[in-house]
Write a protein that holds these residues in place. Structure first.
Motif, PDB file in Angstrom:
ATOM      1  N   VAL A   1       0.846  -1.199   0.000  1.00 15.11           N
ATOM      2  CA  VAL A   1       0.000   0.000   0.000  1.00 15.11           C
ATOM      3  C   VAL A   1       0.879   1.246   0.000  1.00 15.11           C
ATOM      4  CG1 VAL A   1      -1.766   1.282   1.278  1.00 15.11           C
ATOM      5  CG2 VAL A   1      -1.842  -1.217   1.200  1.00 15.11           C
ATOM      6  N   GLU A   2       0.486   2.260  -0.768  1.00 13.59           N
ATOM      7  CA  GLU A   2       1.254   3.504  -0.862  1.00 13.59           C
ATOM      8  C   GLU A   2       1.220   4.237   0.479  1.00 13.59           C
ATOM      9  OE1 GLU A   2       3.765   6.196  -2.238  1.00 13.59           O
ATOM     10  OE2 GLU A   2       3.087   4.479  -3.450  1.00 13.59           O
ATOM     11  N   GLN A   3       2.403   4.389   1.097  1.00 14.34           N
ATOM     12  CA  GLN A   3       2.506   5.021   2.402  1.00 14.34           C
ATOM     13  C   GLN A   3       3.935   5.507   2.591  1.00 14.34           C
ATOM     14  OE1 GLN A   3       2.142   2.355   5.752  1.00 14.34           O
ATOM     15  NE2 GLN A   3       3.440   0.796   4.849  1.00 14.34           N
ATOM     16  N   PRO A   4       4.184   6.350   3.592  1.00 11.58           N
ATOM     17  CA  PRO A   4       5.553   6.821   3.831  1.00 11.58           C
ATOM     18  C   PRO A   4       6.421   5.724   4.438  1.00 11.58           C
ATOM     19  CG  PRO A   4       4.076   7.657   5.516  1.00 11.58           C
ATOM     20  CD  PRO A   4       3.212   6.995   4.489  1.00 11.58           C
ATOM     21  N   ALA A   5       7.716   5.817   4.180  1.00  8.59           N
ATOM     22  CA  ALA A   5       8.667   4.941   4.861  1.00  8.59           C
ATOM     23  C   ALA A   5       8.584   5.207   6.353  1.00  8.59           C
ATOM     24  CB  ALA A   5      10.073   5.200   4.344  1.00  8.59           C
ATOM     25  N   SER A   6       8.707   4.136   7.165  1.00  7.35           N
ATOM     26  CA  SER A   6       8.502   4.281   8.607  1.00  7.35           C
ATOM     27  C   SER A   6       9.395   3.295   9.355  1.00  7.35           C
ATOM     28  CB  SER A   6       7.032   4.008   8.964  1.00  7.35           C
ATOM     29  OG  SER A   6       6.814   4.070  10.352  1.00  7.35           O
ATOM     30  N   ARG A   7       9.909   3.728  10.496  1.00  9.56           N
ATOM     31  CA  ARG A   7      10.732   2.847  11.334  1.00  9.56           C
ATOM     32  C   ARG A   7      10.455   3.144  12.797  1.00  9.56           C
ATOM     33  NH1 ARG A   7      17.373   2.825  11.478  1.00  9.56           N
ATOM     34  NH2 ARG A   7      17.601   1.737  13.484  1.00  9.56           N
ATOM     35  N   ALA A   8      10.255   2.094  13.588  1.00  7.67           N
ATOM     36  CA  ALA A   8      10.074   2.237  15.037  1.00  7.67           C
ATOM     37  C   ALA A   8      11.447   2.287  15.699  1.00  7.67           C
ATOM     38  CB  ALA A   8       9.258   1.073  15.591  1.00  7.67           C
ATOM     39  N   VAL A   9      11.635   3.250  16.617  1.00 10.73           N
ATOM     40  CA  VAL A   9      12.931   3.424  17.273  1.00 10.73           C
ATOM     41  C   VAL A   9      12.748   3.487  18.785  1.00 10.73           C
ATOM     42  CG1 VAL A   9      13.906   4.605  15.271  1.00 10.73           C
ATOM     43  CG2 VAL A   9      12.857   5.953  17.105  1.00 10.73           C
ATOM     44  N   ALA A  10      13.823   3.137  19.491  1.00 10.43           N
ATOM     45  CA  ALA A  10      13.765   3.091  20.954  1.00 10.43           C
ATOM     46  C   ALA A  10      14.762   4.033  21.613  1.00 10.43           C
ATOM     47  CB  ALA A  10      14.009   1.659  21.438  1.00 10.43           C
ATOM     48  N   SER A  11      15.486   4.829  20.826  1.00  9.99           N
ATOM     49  CA  SER A  11      16.473   5.738  21.400  1.00  9.99           C
ATOM     50  C   SER A  11      16.702   6.906  20.453  1.00  9.99           C
ATOM     51  CB  SER A  11      17.804   5.011  21.631  1.00  9.99           C
ATOM     52  OG  SER A  11      18.401   4.667  20.385  1.00  9.99           O
ATOM     53  N   LEU A  12      17.298   7.963  20.983  1.00  9.15           N
ATOM     54  CA  LEU A  12      17.636   9.113  20.154  1.00  9.15           C
ATOM     55  C   LEU A  12      18.603   8.712  19.053  1.00  9.15           C
ATOM     56  CD1 LEU A  12      17.715  12.107  19.444  1.00  9.15           C
ATOM     57  CD2 LEU A  12      19.436  12.407  21.256  1.00  9.15           C
ATOM     58  N   GLU A  13      19.574   7.867  19.383  1.00 12.28           N
ATOM     59  CA  GLU A  13      20.558   7.451  18.383  1.00 12.28           C
ATOM     60  C   GLU A  13      19.875   6.720  17.229  1.00 12.28           C
ATOM     61  OE1 GLU A  13      22.276   8.608  21.976  1.00 12.28           O
ATOM     62  OE2 GLU A  13      20.832   6.971  21.677  1.00 12.28           O
ATOM     63  N   GLU A  14      18.934   5.850  17.554  1.00 14.56           N
ATOM     64  CA  GLU A  14      18.199   5.151  16.502  1.00 14.56           C
ATOM     65  C   GLU A  14      17.359   6.128  15.681  1.00 14.56           C
ATOM     66  OE1 GLU A  14      15.885   1.939  18.007  1.00 14.56           O
ATOM     67  OE2 GLU A  14      17.618   0.820  18.782  1.00 14.56           O
ATOM     68  N   ALA A  15      16.766   7.120  16.350  1.00 11.43           N
ATOM     69  CA  ALA A  15      15.969   8.113  15.634  1.00 11.43           C
ATOM     70  C   ALA A  15      16.837   8.923  14.676  1.00 11.43           C
ATOM     71  CB  ALA A  15      15.269   9.042  16.631  1.00 11.43           C
ATOM     72  N   GLN A  16      18.025   9.317  15.122  1.00 15.41           N
ATOM     73  CA  GLN A  16      18.925  10.083  14.260  1.00 15.41           C
ATOM     74  C   GLN A  16      19.351   9.253  13.049  1.00 15.41           C
ATOM     75  OE1 GLN A  16      21.692  10.981  17.410  1.00 15.41           O
ATOM     76  NE2 GLN A  16      20.993  13.114  17.565  1.00 15.41           N
ATOM     77  N   GLU A  17      19.649   7.979  13.274  1.00 12.14           N
ATOM     78  CA  GLU A  17      20.036   7.108  12.162  1.00 12.14           C
ATOM     79  C   GLU A  17      18.880   6.928  11.182  1.00 12.14           C
ATOM     80  OE1 GLU A  17      21.187   2.428  11.312  1.00 12.14           O
ATOM     81  OE2 GLU A  17      21.135   3.178  13.374  1.00 12.14           O
ATOM     82  N   ALA A  18      17.677   6.702  11.709  1.00 11.34           N
ATOM     83  CA  ALA A  18      16.506   6.515  10.842  1.00 11.34           C
ATOM     84  C   ALA A  18      16.228   7.771  10.033  1.00 11.34           C
ATOM     85  CB  ALA A  18      15.289   6.138  11.682  1.00 11.34           C
ATOM     86  N   ALA A  19      16.387   8.942  10.657  1.00 14.32           N
ATOM     87  CA  ALA A  19      16.146  10.203   9.950  1.00 14.32           C
ATOM     88  C   ALA A  19      17.151  10.394   8.818  1.00 14.32           C
ATOM     89  CB  ALA A  19      16.209  11.369  10.926  1.00 14.32           C
ATOM     90  N   ARG A  20      18.418  10.084   9.083  1.00 14.99           N
ATOM     91  CA  ARG A  20      19.433  10.217   8.026  1.00 14.99           C
ATOM     92  C   ARG A  20      19.138   9.276   6.870  1.00 14.99           C
ATOM     93  NH1 ARG A  20      22.948  10.436  12.539  1.00 14.99           N
ATOM     94  NH2 ARG A  20      23.408   8.196  12.306  1.00 14.99           N
ATOM     95  N   THR A  21      18.697   8.062   7.190  1.00 15.66           N
ATOM     96  CA  THR A  21      18.405   7.079   6.151  1.00 15.66           C
ATOM     97  C   THR A  21      17.188   7.479   5.336  1.00 15.66           C
ATOM     98  OG1 THR A  21      19.320   5.309   7.526  1.00 15.66           O
ATOM     99  CG2 THR A  21      17.869   4.650   5.716  1.00 15.66           C
ATOM    100  N   THR A  22      16.166   7.994   6.004  1.00 15.44           N
ATOM    101  CA  THR A  22      14.925   8.373   5.328  1.00 15.44           C
ATOM    102  C   THR A  22      15.118   9.625   4.492  1.00 15.44           C
ATOM    103  OG1 THR A  22      13.624   7.397   7.116  1.00 15.44           O
ATOM    104  CG2 THR A  22      12.495   8.980   5.688  1.00 15.44           C
ATOM    105  N   GLY A  23      15.847  10.590   5.028  1.00  9.12           N
ATOM    106  CA  GLY A  23      16.034  11.870   4.357  1.00  9.12           C
ATOM    107  C   GLY A  23      15.073  12.910   4.880  1.00  9.12           C
TER     108      GLY A  23
END
Length: 389
Positions: free
Chosen positions: A102-124
């Motif tokens: 289904v057409e939707q935004p890329a999404s990742r569940a994170v448990a820490s700030l470090e994971e959030a920063q990595e996910a944001a860099r990967t997503t753009g």
């Protein structure tokens, strides 16, 4: 909702306390912990021994999974418990939708700030950070660059409702979708989706996503848009939803409609009430008919537009007075004052819906007529208060 349903059905309310204003619409009630599935099921089974139950209906975001469990237990028209859980837990929903393409935004569940920063860099950038199981846009914030991720993660991770336990990976980092946001209320009957009406949203308080207004037109062209209908059906099928009313949020991107989320209930913010003014259809009764196994009639009996606008102060303040002038301009259906003197109003993100002091409902032959009536009405509502620090 209760008034609409009570016009056609006898109502028995399950709630954690004795009814107050609800009593005038009820045949009876049971005091029960509506967040405890076992207690709710046992109470429903006992009630069914003395009362014929036609269906189970819930309009509360947090309790829709319990209502689905009760309906399934009583072998009544059911939304499908796992599908409703996937609506409530946005991460589970994203996984099911991704598996179905289904057409939707890329999404990742994170448990820490470090994971959030990595996910944001990967997503753009920009990205959106949000709690995975709340509502009303609480804790939802856009981060436009790496320097904004820490504050956005802090806000999303600390957001909570007392009644919802937080999962370990509580925050979602998602691709930002550009374009107007709309919601579509639909009837889903045995998995087949029929859109009822579209609400076009006005958002405010960026980088947050506070919904400050909604416009409904009975003849909105999105109702017949093949791409919108395709995404709606594919999403409901992917989530395994059965028989229920749904509130689906979409972004109309340059590449077509993309799914924000599906909710297993009618929309909030009085959207069904506004839609009733535009279409003449009582959506509370539609929801009840569906829950009782009847075929609801969603055919508009009028072709108009209606709008609701929520008013917020310019800054945080303690209310000293709030009044509205008696003579309102044509096209203003209702003005409702929401607070009294002594109330402290705080703007999003400190408060969300609690920061509103009034709403205005306007009607007309078009969205433009509704907007014109709103512009005329707003100066007639007078808020005074003492700024807070």
């Amino acid at each position: 909702m209760l008034k609409s349903v009570a016009d056609s059905y006898d109502l028995w309310l399950f709630a954690p306390k004795e009814p107050d204003w609800e009593s005038r619409y009820l045949r009876g009630n049971t005091v029960v912990d509506t967040l405890d599935p076992r207690e709710a099921m046992e109470s429903a089974v006992r009630l069914a021994e003395s009362v014929q139950i036609a269906g189970v209906l819930c309009y509360d975001e947090i309790r829709v999974p319990i209502a689905a469990i009760v309906a399934e237990t009583l072998k009544l028209p059911c939304a499908n418990v796992e599908g409703v859980r996937a609506c409530r837990d946005k991460h589970l929903g994203r996984e099911a939708l991704a598996a179905a393409g289904v057409e939707q935004p890329a999404s990742r569940a994170v448990a820490s700030l470090e994971e959030a920063q990595e996910a944001a860099r990967t997503t753009g950038f920009p990205v959106v950070l949000k709690p995975r199981a709340l509502a009303a846009s609480v804790g939802v914030v856009r981060a436009d660059g790496p320097e904004a991720v820490e504050a956005a993660y802090s806000e999303a991770s600390e957001a909570y409702f007392d009644e919802i336990p937080r999962d370990h990976a509580w925050v979602l980092v998602e691709e930002y979708l550009d374009g107007p946001e709309v919601s579509v209320e639909s009837v889903c009957r045995d998995g087949r989706v029929t859109p009822m009406f579209v609400a076009r949203k006005a958002l405010g308080f960026a980088p947050h996503f506070e919904e400050v207004g909604h416009t409904v037109s009975a003849d909105d062209p999105l109702l017949d848009d093949p791409a919108v209908r395709h995404v709606l059906q594919e999403a409901h099928t992917a989530l395994g939803l059965g028989t229920l009313v749904t509130h689906t949020e979409l972004r109309l991107t340059r590449n077509g409609p993309s799914l924000v989320e599906v909710n297993a209930r009618l929309g909030g913010d009085l959207i069904p009430y506004v839609a009733r003014l535009a279409t003449g259809v009582d959506y509370g009764k539609v929801a009840a008919d569906l829950a009782a196994g009847a075929e609801p009639d969603v055919t508009p009996v009028r072709t108009a537009s209606a709008h609701i606008q929520f008013l917020y102060p310019e800054h945080d303040l303690d209310v000293t007075s709030l009044t509205v002038e008696d003579e309102l301009p044509p096209g203003v259906h209702e003005v409702r004052l929401m607070v009294e003197p002594g109330r402290r109003l705080r703007l999003p993100p400190r408060d969300h819906v609690a920061g509103r002091y009034a709403y205005v409902v306007t009607t007309g032959a078009s969205p433009e007529e509704c907007a014109e009536a709103l512009r005329a009405a707003t100066p007639l509502i007078h808020l005074a208060g003492t700024p807070t620090g």
